[in-house]
Design a protein around this motif. Structure first.
Motif, PDB file in Angstrom:
ATOM      1  N   CYS A  60      -7.966  -5.563  -7.519  1.00  0.00           N
ATOM      2  CA  CYS A  60      -9.084  -5.092  -6.697  1.00  0.00           C
ATOM      3  C   CYS A  60      -8.845  -3.631  -6.307  1.00  0.00           C
ATOM      4  O   CYS A  60      -8.210  -3.360  -5.268  1.00  0.00           O
ATOM      5  CB  CYS A  60      -9.248  -5.952  -5.445  1.00  0.00           C
ATOM      6  SG  CYS A  60      -9.501  -7.702  -5.774  1.00  0.00           S
ATOM      7  N   PRO A  61      -9.311  -2.660  -7.087  1.00  0.00           N
ATOM      8  CA  PRO A  61      -9.077  -1.243  -6.762  1.00  0.00           C
ATOM      9  C   PRO A  61      -9.588  -0.838  -5.382  1.00  0.00           C
ATOM     10  O   PRO A  61      -9.031   0.065  -4.762  1.00  0.00           O
ATOM     11  CB  PRO A  61      -9.831  -0.502  -7.873  1.00  0.00           C
ATOM     12  CG  PRO A  61      -9.854  -1.474  -9.023  1.00  0.00           C
ATOM     13  CD  PRO A  61      -9.978  -2.822  -8.393  1.00  0.00           C
ATOM     14  N   SER A  62     -10.625  -1.514  -4.881  1.00  0.00           N
ATOM     15  CA  SER A  62     -11.164  -1.154  -3.573  1.00  0.00           C
ATOM     16  C   SER A  62     -10.193  -1.436  -2.436  1.00  0.00           C
ATOM     17  O   SER A  62     -10.312  -0.861  -1.354  1.00  0.00           O
ATOM     18  CB  SER A  62     -12.473  -1.916  -3.336  1.00  0.00           C
ATOM     19  OG  SER A  62     -12.235  -3.312  -3.312  1.00  0.00           O
ATOM     20  N   LEU A  63      -9.217  -2.330  -2.665  1.00  0.00           N
ATOM     21  CA  LEU A  63      -8.269  -2.696  -1.600  1.00  0.00           C
ATOM     22  C   LEU A  63      -6.943  -1.947  -1.721  1.00  0.00           C
ATOM     23  O   LEU A  63      -6.049  -2.153  -0.890  1.00  0.00           O
ATOM     24  CB  LEU A  63      -8.003  -4.212  -1.661  1.00  0.00           C
ATOM     25  CG  LEU A  63      -9.211  -5.141  -1.490  1.00  0.00           C
ATOM     26  CD1 LEU A  63      -8.773  -6.593  -1.677  1.00  0.00           C
ATOM     27  CD2 LEU A  63      -9.838  -4.967  -0.117  1.00  0.00           C
ATOM     28  N   ARG A  64      -6.794  -1.097  -2.717  1.00  0.00           N
ATOM     29  CA  ARG A  64      -5.474  -0.519  -2.988  1.00  0.00           C
ATOM     30  C   ARG A  64      -4.958   0.344  -1.854  1.00  0.00           C
ATOM     31  O   ARG A  64      -3.778   0.271  -1.485  1.00  0.00           O
ATOM     32  CB  ARG A  64      -5.524   0.284  -4.294  1.00  0.00           C
ATOM     33  CG  ARG A  64      -5.560  -0.608  -5.518  1.00  0.00           C
ATOM     34  CD  ARG A  64      -5.600   0.171  -6.818  1.00  0.00           C
ATOM     35  NE  ARG A  64      -5.570  -0.750  -7.963  1.00  0.00           N
ATOM     36  CZ  ARG A  64      -5.651  -0.376  -9.231  1.00  0.00           C
ATOM     37  NH1 ARG A  64      -5.778   0.913  -9.529  1.00  0.00           N
ATOM     38  NH2 ARG A  64      -5.615  -1.276 -10.191  1.00  0.00           N
ATOM     39  N   SER A  65      -5.808   1.203  -1.288  1.00  0.00           N
ATOM     40  CA  SER A  65      -5.320   2.091  -0.228  1.00  0.00           C
ATOM     41  C   SER A  65      -4.849   1.296   0.986  1.00  0.00           C
ATOM     42  O   SER A  65      -3.807   1.600   1.588  1.00  0.00           O
ATOM     43  CB  SER A  65      -6.427   3.070   0.166  1.00  0.00           C
ATOM     44  OG  SER A  65      -7.579   2.371   0.609  1.00  0.00           O
ATOM     45  N   SER A  66      -5.574   0.235   1.345  1.00  0.00           N
ATOM     46  CA  SER A  66      -5.182  -0.584   2.501  1.00  0.00           C
ATOM     47  C   SER A  66      -3.895  -1.343   2.218  1.00  0.00           C
ATOM     48  O   SER A  66      -2.977  -1.383   3.053  1.00  0.00           O
ATOM     49  CB  SER A  66      -6.295  -1.568   2.852  1.00  0.00           C
ATOM     50  OG  SER A  66      -7.502  -0.902   3.088  1.00  0.00           O
ATOM     51  N   ILE A  67      -3.807  -1.929   1.033  1.00  0.00           N
ATOM     52  CA  ILE A  67      -2.621  -2.718   0.700  1.00  0.00           C
ATOM     53  C   ILE A  67      -1.410  -1.808   0.533  1.00  0.00           C
ATOM     54  O   ILE A  67      -0.286  -2.175   0.891  1.00  0.00           O
ATOM     55  CB  ILE A  67      -2.884  -3.548  -0.577  1.00  0.00           C
ATOM     56  CG1 ILE A  67      -3.940  -4.619  -0.299  1.00  0.00           C
ATOM     57  CG2 ILE A  67      -1.601  -4.193  -1.080  1.00  0.00           C
ATOM     58  CD1 ILE A  67      -4.334  -5.434  -1.506  1.00  0.00           C
ATOM     59  N   LEU A  68      -1.622  -0.611   0.015  1.00  0.00           N
ATOM     60  CA  LEU A  68      -0.507   0.321  -0.143  1.00  0.00           C
ATOM     61  C   LEU A  68       0.135   0.632   1.208  1.00  0.00           C
ATOM     62  O   LEU A  68       1.367   0.707   1.331  1.00  0.00           O
ATOM     63  CB  LEU A  68      -0.999   1.613  -0.801  1.00  0.00           C
ATOM     64  CG  LEU A  68       0.070   2.639  -1.174  1.00  0.00           C
ATOM     65  CD1 LEU A  68       1.030   2.049  -2.205  1.00  0.00           C
ATOM     66  CD2 LEU A  68      -0.567   3.907  -1.709  1.00  0.00           C
ATOM     67  N   THR A  69      -0.689   0.783   2.242  1.00  0.00           N
ATOM     68  CA  THR A  69      -0.158   1.022   3.590  1.00  0.00           C
ATOM     69  C   THR A  69       0.684  -0.149   4.065  1.00  0.00           C
ATOM     70  O   THR A  69       1.755   0.028   4.666  1.00  0.00           O
ATOM     71  CB  THR A  69      -1.332   1.253   4.569  1.00  0.00           C
ATOM     72  OG1 THR A  69      -2.154   2.310   4.088  1.00  0.00           O
ATOM     73  CG2 THR A  69      -0.816   1.586   5.956  1.00  0.00           C
ATOM     74  N   LEU A  70       0.234  -1.359   3.780  1.00  0.00           N
ATOM     75  CA  LEU A  70       0.986  -2.547   4.195  1.00  0.00           C
ATOM     76  C   LEU A  70       2.297  -2.668   3.408  1.00  0.00           C
ATOM     77  O   LEU A  70       3.336  -3.033   3.967  1.00  0.00           O
ATOM     78  CB  LEU A  70       0.138  -3.798   3.986  1.00  0.00           C
ATOM     79  CG  LEU A  70      -1.193  -3.872   4.759  1.00  0.00           C
ATOM     80  CD1 LEU A  70      -1.946  -5.148   4.395  1.00  0.00           C
ATOM     81  CD2 LEU A  70      -0.951  -3.823   6.261  1.00  0.00           C
ATOM     82  N   LEU A  71       2.245  -2.364   2.126  1.00  0.00           N
ATOM     83  CA  LEU A  71       3.444  -2.508   1.300  1.00  0.00           C
ATOM     84  C   LEU A  71       4.516  -1.486   1.683  1.00  0.00           C
ATOM     85  O   LEU A  71       5.725  -1.766   1.577  1.00  0.00           O
ATOM     86  CB  LEU A  71       3.086  -2.362  -0.179  1.00  0.00           C
ATOM     87  CG  LEU A  71       2.285  -3.516  -0.807  1.00  0.00           C
ATOM     88  CD1 LEU A  71       1.864  -3.169  -2.220  1.00  0.00           C
ATOM     89  CD2 LEU A  71       3.110  -4.799  -0.814  1.00  0.00           C
ATOM     90  N   LYS A  72       4.115  -0.315   2.122  1.00  0.00           N
ATOM     91  CA  LYS A  72       5.097   0.712   2.496  1.00  0.00           C
ATOM     92  C   LYS A  72       5.977   0.248   3.654  1.00  0.00           C
ATOM     93  O   LYS A  72       7.120   0.680   3.788  1.00  0.00           O
ATOM     94  CB  LYS A  72       4.377   2.004   2.874  1.00  0.00           C
ATOM     95  CG  LYS A  72       3.827   2.774   1.676  1.00  0.00           C
ATOM     96  CD  LYS A  72       3.123   4.047   2.116  1.00  0.00           C
ATOM     97  CE  LYS A  72       2.613   4.832   0.913  1.00  0.00           C
ATOM     98  NZ  LYS A  72       1.880   6.059   1.314  1.00  0.00           N
ATOM     99  N   ARG A  73       5.453  -0.651   4.485  1.00  0.00           N
ATOM    100  CA  ARG A  73       6.231  -1.143   5.614  1.00  0.00           C
ATOM    101  C   ARG A  73       7.376  -2.057   5.171  1.00  0.00           C
ATOM    102  O   ARG A  73       8.279  -2.331   5.938  1.00  0.00           O
ATOM    103  CB  ARG A  73       5.315  -1.894   6.591  1.00  0.00           C
ATOM    104  CG  ARG A  73       4.220  -1.015   7.177  1.00  0.00           C
ATOM    105  CD  ARG A  73       3.274  -1.816   8.053  1.00  0.00           C
ATOM    106  NE  ARG A  73       2.155  -0.981   8.513  1.00  0.00           N
ATOM    107  CZ  ARG A  73       1.126  -1.433   9.237  1.00  0.00           C
ATOM    108  NH1 ARG A  73       1.072  -2.721   9.575  1.00  0.00           N
ATOM    109  NH2 ARG A  73       0.157  -0.623   9.591  1.00  0.00           N
ATOM    110  N   SER A  74       7.296  -2.535   3.935  1.00  0.00           N
ATOM    111  CA  SER A  74       8.360  -3.413   3.423  1.00  0.00           C
ATOM    112  C   SER A  74       9.417  -2.649   2.647  1.00  0.00           C
ATOM    113  O   SER A  74      10.359  -3.258   2.133  1.00  0.00           O
ATOM    114  CB  SER A  74       7.752  -4.494   2.515  1.00  0.00           C
ATOM    115  OG  SER A  74       6.880  -5.336   3.229  1.00  0.00           O
ATOM    116  N   LEU A  75       9.268  -1.316   2.542  1.00  0.00           N
ATOM    117  CA  LEU A  75      10.254  -0.532   1.789  1.00  0.00           C
ATOM    118  C   LEU A  75      11.620  -0.536   2.468  1.00  0.00           C
ATOM    119  O   LEU A  75      12.634  -0.281   1.820  1.00  0.00           O
ATOM    120  CB  LEU A  75       9.766   0.910   1.606  1.00  0.00           C
ATOM    121  CG  LEU A  75       8.537   1.075   0.705  1.00  0.00           C
ATOM    122  CD1 LEU A  75       8.076   2.527   0.683  1.00  0.00           C
ATOM    123  CD2 LEU A  75       8.856   0.602  -0.712  1.00  0.00           C
ATOM    124  N   GLY A  76      11.637  -0.782   3.762  1.00  0.00           N
ATOM    125  CA  GLY A  76      12.911  -0.841   4.467  1.00  0.00           C
ATOM    126  C   GLY A  76      13.344  -2.251   4.811  1.00  0.00           C
ATOM    127  O   GLY A  76      14.201  -2.438   5.701  1.00  0.00           O
TER     128      GLY A  76
END
Length: 773
Positions: free
Chosen positions: A383-399
């Motif tokens: 779903c390309p329309s959700l990528r920016s929102s999900i990318l923000t959520l995924l960045k929180r799991s980088l640590g």
């Protein structure tokens, strides 16, 4: 010893004392099973045993009937005569003996159907079928409950019985449902439940009695009553049944709950219009107290219903999302998150599932967090329309403190950034014409996120491991300048393990790892031995190249023969290496210089050389090899080769093992060896047959129709698979029990032909007379 006391035992069989006679008959039964000599002696006592059936003692009659069956069980006509005589004479007074007679009659009637002598109604069948059914029906009126129940159960178990013939037995069972004895009620409800599977209308007249049993003090009886009602209930009675079940479910152990859940699943398939009510009922109990098996059965049922009744998908996913908010079982949480990642993006509103998934990233343990990150990645990829929102959520799991979670998030973030730069999402304009068709929210061709996060490996990890091991074992593989890619790895075939019984209610998808995780049972991994290792061990044969595939061993001699020879065909692109394991079973001989001569009239093969087995001692198995070359440009065609074992024989002293003579030449004829087209086909499955078929196109498609000489559809399916040598896909290699011949069966097959050519086949196998075949 038995011959010396035979006269005394025969006299004891007809003794006036019931205890003595019973003891003699029981002894005779044990002696009959001991060995063939004893059985031959006991068979001579048939007149005394028949006389014992007229004894006034009931137990003597019972034991006499047992022994008569032992003596005559392999004589069909003798058993029919025995059953006919005793059913017409009315001389048996023992209920136990009559129960045996009922069982023997049922077995003979079942054999009549299985062997094709009886079809259709038993009342209009063969003479014995009519007499046998009449005896069973007459036994329904016996004064002993034991005999009556056995007769009713036997009638219900007869294969292919007509509803009108079943009616008397169901009427008797209906009376037993209100018996004051719990054992009688349980036996009756168990049989009625089995009848309801194939004849629900016949059992529906017992519904009032079954509803009364829901409140039975015996929970086994109550559970069977509910499951039977779920099989026979009408669409209008579903709501009332569920209301009764909801009270009952909270009072019974989990093992009974699991049975009821599976029955509710079947009911939903029967009445798809009631899916909202039934799925809602199941999901309510997900939030109630219960063990892992109970919760797993509900989840599996909901997942199975989503596949078979697609209308339930979106509502079921929301129910499962609510369940994982408070799920204490890690396995179920990971399964549901995996399912959300697969099905959620294709729903009408995929964004509403994101909150449920991200809550698991915040609140759960490491395994669930990793599964949640994987599910979010799939939503972003599809779903390309959700990528920016999900990318923000995924960045929180980088640590994240867990390596798996952190690595998954890192890969997903990196790939999504590249995809968003290369294929930025353009939201539809606010003033866009509502009549215009909206741009689909799907990844574009060449999208890196869709490729990395959605595209699976072309083979399973197990096959990948075996393929790499085969590559390493091949001669000079590690010195080759060829780049190692998935396409250059050796082809490894699927190997079949014995199938275990799988409950139809546990259908949780095509992911074997997920199935093992949810079931809590991990298959013990068995190491697969490379059959080409014997070829690679001989430098002259190893120089011919890498083996494409190896066939299963083919016997060329009897197992009891003096020299036991089998053949394994190793197929290479330009050669066939025939490996002949030769076993010497003669203690006084040693075989030397053993070769197998292969001769045949073939336009596409010619014998190129032999490798002899130098010496074979008693009990040893040594390999000899024959190399066959393929003639270039000649089309492949099946051919048969005559095989002869040539060897030298050295006489050996069995005790000392020393040679006693010089070798002299001998030859031993073997069975013919067939090289078929299927020998050049490797059994390799594809992850998704439907998409693979569409990708291949119809440029090389061939459509033909054949007539197969098989009586059973199952045999025809097995023969097609064996002839083509391909791997069945999507579970189409087997016909479900009871469905053979009723409708055409679609068989999906895949394989790789020698040279690396992928082959797909679809075969519709139909019985003669099926209009749709």
């Amino acid at each position: 010893m038995l011959g010396a006391i035979e006269r005394y035992v025969k006299q004891a069989v007809v003794d006036s004392s019931g205890q003595v006679s019973s003891a003699a008959l029981v002894s005779a039964t044990h002696l009959f099973e001991r060995n063939e000599e004893s059985a031959a002696i006991v068979k001579r006592w048939i007149s005394e045993t028949t006389e014992a059936t007229s004894s006034p003692n009931e137990m003597v009659q019972f034991h006499a009937m047992q022994l008569l069956y032992q003596i005559k069980k392999h004589d069909r006509l003798g058993m029919q005569k025995l059953v006919t005589q005793f059913s017409q004479r009315n001389t048996l007074r023992s209920p136990l003996a009559l129960v045996l007679l009922v069982r023997y009659t049922t077995k003979l009637l079942t054999d009549e159907v299985a062997e094709g002598r009886q079809s259709g109604s038993f009342q209009n069948g063969t003479n014995f079928s009519r007499a046998g059914y009449a005896f069973l029906e007459a036994s329904l009126r016996h004064k002993s409950e034991m005999v009556v129940y056995e007769a009713a159960k036997s009638i219900c178990s007869l294969p292919g019985i007509e509803p009108q013939e079943l009616s008397p037995a169901v009427n008797v069972l209906q009376i037993f449902l209100s018996s004051p004895k719990p054992a009688v009620r349980f036996a009756a409800i168990k049989t009625v439940s089995q009848v309801a599977v194939n004849h629900p209308r016949m059992v529906s007249k017992c519904n009032e009695d079954l509803e009364a049993l829901i409140a039975d003090a015996n929970r086994s009886i109550a559970t069977l009553a509910i499951t039977t009602l779920l099989k026979t209930g009408s669409e209008n009675s579903v709501d009332r049944l569920l209301k009764q079940i909801s009270v009952f479910l909270s009072e019974i152990p989990d093992e009974y709950k699991v049975t009821i859940v599976k029955s509710i699943q079947r009911l939903c398939l029967t009445y798809p219009a009631k899916h909202r009510v039934l799925v809602g009922f199941l999901s309510n109990f997900l939030r109630e107290e219960g063990g892992f098996d109970f919760k797993r059965s509900i989840v599996n049922s909901i997942v199975s219903l989503m596949k078979q009744v697609p209308e339930t998908t979106e509502g079921s996913l929301l129910h499962l999302c609510e369940f994982i908010e408070d799920c204490e079982f890690t396995m179920l949480s990971t399964q549901i998150l995996h399912l959300l990642g697969e099905l959620g993006p294709s729903t009408s509103a995929p964004a509403r599932y994101i909150r449920f998934i991200y809550n698991r990233v915040i609140l759960e343990n490491s395994a669930v967090r990793a599964a949640a990150v994987g599910a979010l990645s799939k939503f972003a990829a599809r779903c390309p329309s959700l990528r920016s929102s999900i990318l923000t959520l995924l960045k929180r799991s980088l640590g994240d403190e867990d390596d798996e979670t952190r690595d998954r998030a890192s890969v997903a973030v990196s790939v999504l950034k590249d995809a968003m730069e290369e294929f930025p999402y353009l939201a539809p304009a606010e003033d866009a014409d509502p009549d215009e068709e909206p741009v689909p929210d799907e990844p574009q061709a060449g999208d890196p996120a869709a490729f990395v996060l959605l595209q699976g490996l072309p083979m399973s990890f197990d096959r990948l491991e075996r393929s790499i091991r085969a590559y390493v074992k091949a001669p000079a593989a590690m010195d080759s300048p060829e780049q190692l890619t998935l396409s250059t790895l050796p082809i490894v075939e699927e190997y079949e393990e014995p199938e275990s019984a799988v409950d139809e209610g546990d259908d949780i998808g095509a992911d074997p790892a997920l199935a093992a995780a949810v079931s809590g049972k991990e298959k013990e991994k068995k190491e697969v031995v490379d059959p080409a290792a014997a070829v690679y061990a001989i430098p002259e044969l190893a120089a011919l190249g890498r083996v494409f595939r190896s066939s299963p061993p083919t016997a060329l001699s009897e197992e009891e023969a003096e020299y036991v020879v089998t053949c394994v065909k190793h197929v290479l692109p330009e050669h066939i290496i025939l490996q002949f394991p030769i076993q010497n079973t003669l203690e006084d001989q040693r075989l030397v210089n053993c070769t197998v001569t292969v001769e045949g009239d073939s336009e596409c093969f010619e014998v190129a050389g032999e490798v002899a087995a130098e010496s074979i001692k008693y009990g040893e198995t040594v390999n000899a090899f024959t190399v066959i070359s393929r003639i270039p440009d000649a089309p492949l065609s099946p051919c048969n080769f005559e095989c002869v074992l040539n060897f030298g024989v050295v006489q050996v002293d069995p005790k000392s093992g020393e040679d006693e003579s010089d070798p002299f030449e001998e030859e031993y004829p073997l069975e013919e060896l067939e090289i078929a087209t299927s020998d050049f086909m490797a059994k390799v499955s594809v992850p998704d047959f439907r998409s693979s078929w569409e990708m291949v196109g119809n440029a090389n498609e061939v459509l033909e129709k054949f007539a197969l000489q098989f009586k059973k559809q199952e045999d025809a399916v097995a023969a097609v698979i064996d002839f083509l040598g391909m791997q069945p896909c999507d579970g189409t290699g087997h016909i479900k029990p009871g469905e053979g011949g009723k409708k055409p069966h679609m068989l999906h097959l895949s394989g790789v032909f020698v040279g690396g050519t992928n082959v797909l086949a679809r075969a519709q196998v139909a019985a003669q007379g099926d209009a749709s075949g």
